[in-house]
Design an enzyme around this catalytic site. Structure first.
Site, PDB file in Angstrom:
ATOM      1  N   CYS A 143      -6.382 -12.051  -9.209  1.00  0.00           N
ATOM      2  CA  CYS A 143      -4.616 -12.495  -8.984  1.00  0.00           C
ATOM      3  C   CYS A 143      -4.063 -11.943 -10.413  1.00  0.00           C
ATOM      4  O   CYS A 143      -3.324 -11.535 -10.667  1.00  0.00           O
ATOM      5  CB  CYS A 143      -4.671 -13.495  -8.983  1.00  0.00           C
ATOM      6  SG  CYS A 143      -5.612 -14.602 -10.230  1.00  0.00           S
ATOM      7  N   HIS A 183      -6.052 -19.233 -10.654  1.00  0.00           N
ATOM      8  CA  HIS A 183      -4.246 -18.536 -10.035  1.00  0.00           C
ATOM      9  C   HIS A 183      -3.997 -18.287 -10.649  1.00  0.00           C
ATOM     10  O   HIS A 183      -3.292 -18.676 -11.616  1.00  0.00           O
ATOM     11  CB  HIS A 183      -4.077 -18.871  -9.001  1.00  0.00           C
ATOM     12  CG  HIS A 183      -3.639 -18.229  -7.918  1.00  0.00           C
ATOM     13  ND1 HIS A 183      -4.109 -17.111  -7.547  1.00  0.00           N
ATOM     14  CD2 HIS A 183      -1.871 -17.835  -7.423  1.00  0.00           C
ATOM     15  CE1 HIS A 183      -3.399 -16.095  -6.805  1.00  0.00           C
ATOM     16  NE2 HIS A 183      -2.314 -16.826  -6.583  1.00  0.00           N
ATOM     17  N   ASP A 196       4.096 -13.593  -5.874  1.00  0.00           N
ATOM     18  CA  ASP A 196       3.142 -13.634  -5.923  1.00  0.00           C
ATOM     19  C   ASP A 196       2.053 -13.031  -5.186  1.00  0.00           C
ATOM     20  O   ASP A 196       2.485 -11.954  -3.461  1.00  0.00           O
ATOM     21  CB  ASP A 196       2.144 -15.213  -5.313  1.00  0.00           C
ATOM     22  CG  ASP A 196       0.449 -14.935  -5.421  1.00  0.00           C
ATOM     23  OD1 ASP A 196       0.329 -13.936  -6.360  1.00  0.00           O
ATOM     24  OD2 ASP A 196       0.332 -16.371  -4.854  1.00  0.00           O
TER      25      ASP A 196
END
Length: 687
Positions: A425, A468, A483
């Site tokens: 991520c 995250h 995202d």
């Protein structure tokens, strides 16, 4: 009057059995600390106990003052090497435990033994600074009972049965008082404070580089637990904000504290962070989620929030970037009730757009060229540009992996976008933020958690592997969550990191014995969930029992008493029930007044010896005229009928009847007489 008093024991020397009791108590107390203290402390305990054992066998002399001082200095030096300082919580606890263990070297009389036991109670209580869970409580209960029975032994109860009986009696008497004090006594603030250890609950740090958060997928450490009042968030809504990163040096993203940001911008810190129970920056935001968070201890002030935090039950520090801080670090598990919006902040940041488009000169040139080309193709439309960027990430050869290749060059975003094209991520969030800033779109990285495991009881557990990172961009007068993970690996959003293709290699790699690895085994997973339910209820109901819960308990108790009284006094039978209740109360008082002296009498030696003589008389061995009780018992013993316990009972009775005994010695002799009477009945011939 000039005769010397009869003394059955010197009252000072300690037996090997009592030293063994003290050593076992030390081991039980130290075991409570072993998860946080160095294991060599058990070696110190063994060394001190070994020296005393050899001393009792006359193989070594009594520990000299030089030996004891050397041992103390050695333990302090070892603790200094272990912790780097003796000023923190771990160092001070280590000093207490070291003194507690070495005290055994100079324990030679009953006073010394009592000091050792009292230090043990203090060291046992200090263990709750580390943890207040169920296992710690059960371990402390075992240690407390052992130390208490050691005190009872020092008071004169020599037989193990009598020691444990007295110990359980004392513990039973203290239990109602403990419950009443716990439920009704108000919680007071500590009168002293201890320097806290720098222990973080999560692996999140204030700066990250691509690949850093991927390491957290290897850990199963718990970050916090949360339950919701009302609607629960969907999987794609469970974005827990912890902090934002706005400074980029070409390799790493870092966070500026409000004080640092205020100095960099030349503004007052009060414009960037405010301590209150409601956020002064998001007054117009709608409250979507109300949650109760059970936070793990953390040396850092971070507090997670589901979207923008709006209000809390206690004062917190609300930051303009839509994150939350506590006023102080958490020394133990703590409850926080929080209302949040569930979305990114809609208010402008006082830092201004110019702060969020800053990029270092001369870094990642290929990324800048790609950004300009995509911007031209989008016709200068930010929405179209970001959509094209997300679409690019969703195409091959980009892939999402928990074990990304290491990037070590100066232009790491270039290396990712045009080289490895495989990452976690942070790789995608960093590349998105750089690409947005390259065309003048304000952007920042948000670090926190995504997801959480839902327990059947309805609460969620968020762990390290749920860490995250995502991007927020400023569009149309508000921050918007962007995202890229949702484009490249939507299964990570819905199911967690274990759903990623290569999760078998990296997921929980640092936790080989974690029970989470057994989630696919039905009954073992059920056992794990039941244990987590018990631990969660303990933390909320017992450890988290605070002022509001105390007032609610008192209100329920008052209402119950009021309803009970109304039930007694109302109706046609009310007066009759009232008279019956008063009569029962008076009867209970009279029964206690009459029965208590007789209960005390049953404890007296004269009562026991009369019962024993009557028992012998029913078996044809009654006393002769003018025969004393001791002579009677010895005469029966001479016939070979249970001789040993009869002789013991005779000796104990004579001491009780004629010797000058202290209260402790009298207590011991009465226990001896009671035990002898039981053995007489057991050993008496059946025929």
């Amino acid at each position: 009057m000039s005769a010397a008093p009869v003394v059955l024991a010197d009252g000072r020397s300690l037996s090997a059995a009592m030293l063994r009791q003290l050593f076992i108590g030390q081991c039980l107390v130290v075991a409570l600390h072993l998860a946080w203290m160095p294991p060599w402390l058990l070696g110190v305990a063994l060394a001190a106990a070994g020296w005393r054992y050899l001393q009792l066998r006359d193989r070594v002399p009594r520990a000299s003052i030089l030996l004891r001082l050397t041992a103390v200095v050695g333990v302090l030096a070892a603790l200094w090497v272990e912790f780097g300082s003796l000023h923190g919580m771990d160092g001070l606890i280590g000093v207490l435990l070291g003194i507690y263990l070495l005290k055994l070297l100079e324990t030679h009389n009953r006073r010394d033994a009592r000091v050792v036991i009292c230090i043990g109670f203090v060291a046992m209580t200090v263990a709750f600074l580390h943890d207040q869970g169920v296992l710690m409580t059960l371990g402390a209960l075992v240690a407390a009972v052992w130390l208490l029975q050691s005190l009872v032994g020092l008071a004169g109860a020599a037989q193990p049965a009598s020691r444990w009986r007295e110990t359980l009696w004392l513990a039973g008497l203290s239990l109602p008082l403990m419950v009443v004090l716990f439920l009704l006594f108000p919680r007071l603030g500590p009168l002293w404070s201890m320097p806290q250890t720098e222990r973080a609950a999560t692996g999140l740090t204030e700066e990250i580089a691509p690949g850093d958060i991927a390491e957290l997928s290897r850990s199963a450490a718990r970050a916090f637990r949360v339950s919701f009042e009302g609607r629960e968030p969907r999987p794609d809504e469970r974005y827990w904000r912890v902090y934002t990163l706005s400074r980029f040096d070409g390799e790493r993203w870092s966070r500026l504290t409000p004080a640092e940001l205020a100095r960099a911008l030349g503004r007052a810190e009060e414009r960037l962070a405010v301590a209150a129970t409601r956020s002064p920056f998001a007054d117009n935001a709608a409250a979507r989620f109300r949650a109760e968070l059970l936070l793990e201890p953390d040396s850092r002030p971070w507090r997670p929030s589901l979207g923008t935090p709006l209000a809390s039950d206690v004062r917190q520090r609300y930051l303009t970037d839509g994150t939350l801080e506590g006023l102080e670090p958490l020394a133990g598990r703590s409850l926080l009730r929080l209302t949040s919006s569930g979305v990114a902040p809609a208010h402008a940041d006082p830092a201004g757009p110019a702060w969020y488009i800053r990029l270092p000169e001369g870094t990642n040139p290929r990324s800048h060229d790609l950004a300009r080309r995509l911007w031209q193709e989008a016709g200068g439309d930010p929405e179209a540009y970001l959509a094209a960027l997300m679409a690019r990430f969703g195409e091959a050869p980009f892939r999402y992996t928990l074990a990304p290749p290491r990037l070590t060059g100066r232009d790491r975003v270039d290396d990712f976008l045009f080289g490895s094209r495989a990452g976690y991520c942070t790789h995608y969030a960093s590349a998105t933020a750089v690409m947005a800033r390259a065309v003048g779109i304000p952007a920042r990285i948000v670090v926190g958690f995504l997801g959480g495991e839902r327990h059947p009881d309805g609460y969620y557990t968020v762990r390290d592997y749920d860490a995250h990172a995502w991007t927020e961009v400023w569009l149309d007068g508000a921050w918007r969550r962007l995202d890229p993970t949702a484009a490249i690996a939507p299964e990570r959003i819905e199911e967690g990191p274990q759903a990623v293709n290569d999760a078998d290699q990296a997921y929980l790699a640092n936790a080989p014995f974690s029970p989470l690895r057994l989630r696919d085994v039905g009954w073992l997973n059920q056992v794990r969930l039941e244990w987590e339910r018990l631990e969660y209820r303990w933390q909320r109901g017992v450890v988290g029992y605070q002022q509001q819960r105390r007032e609610a308990v008192l209100a329920r108790l008052q209402q119950w008493l009021r309803d009970a009284w109304e039930g007694v006094t109302s109706g046609a039978r009310g007066p009759l029930l009232l008279v019956l209740l008063v009569g029962l109360s008076l009867g209970l008082v009279l029964a206690l007044r009459w029965g208590w002296p007789r209960l005390r009498e049953r404890r007296h030696e004269a009562f026991r010896i009369r019962r024993l003589q009557a028992w012998l008389a029913r078996r044809g061995q009654g006393a002769r005229p003018g025969e004393s009780p001791a002579a009677h018992l010895r005469r029966v013993a001479a016939q070979g009928l249970a001789p040993a316990p009869l002789d013991e009972a005779a000796r104990a009775y004579e001491r009780l009847a004629y010797a000058r005994l202290s209260e402790a010695e009298r207590h011991q002799r009465r226990d001896q007489l009671a035990g002898a009477c039981r053995r007489i009945r057991h050993q008496w011939p059946r025929h």
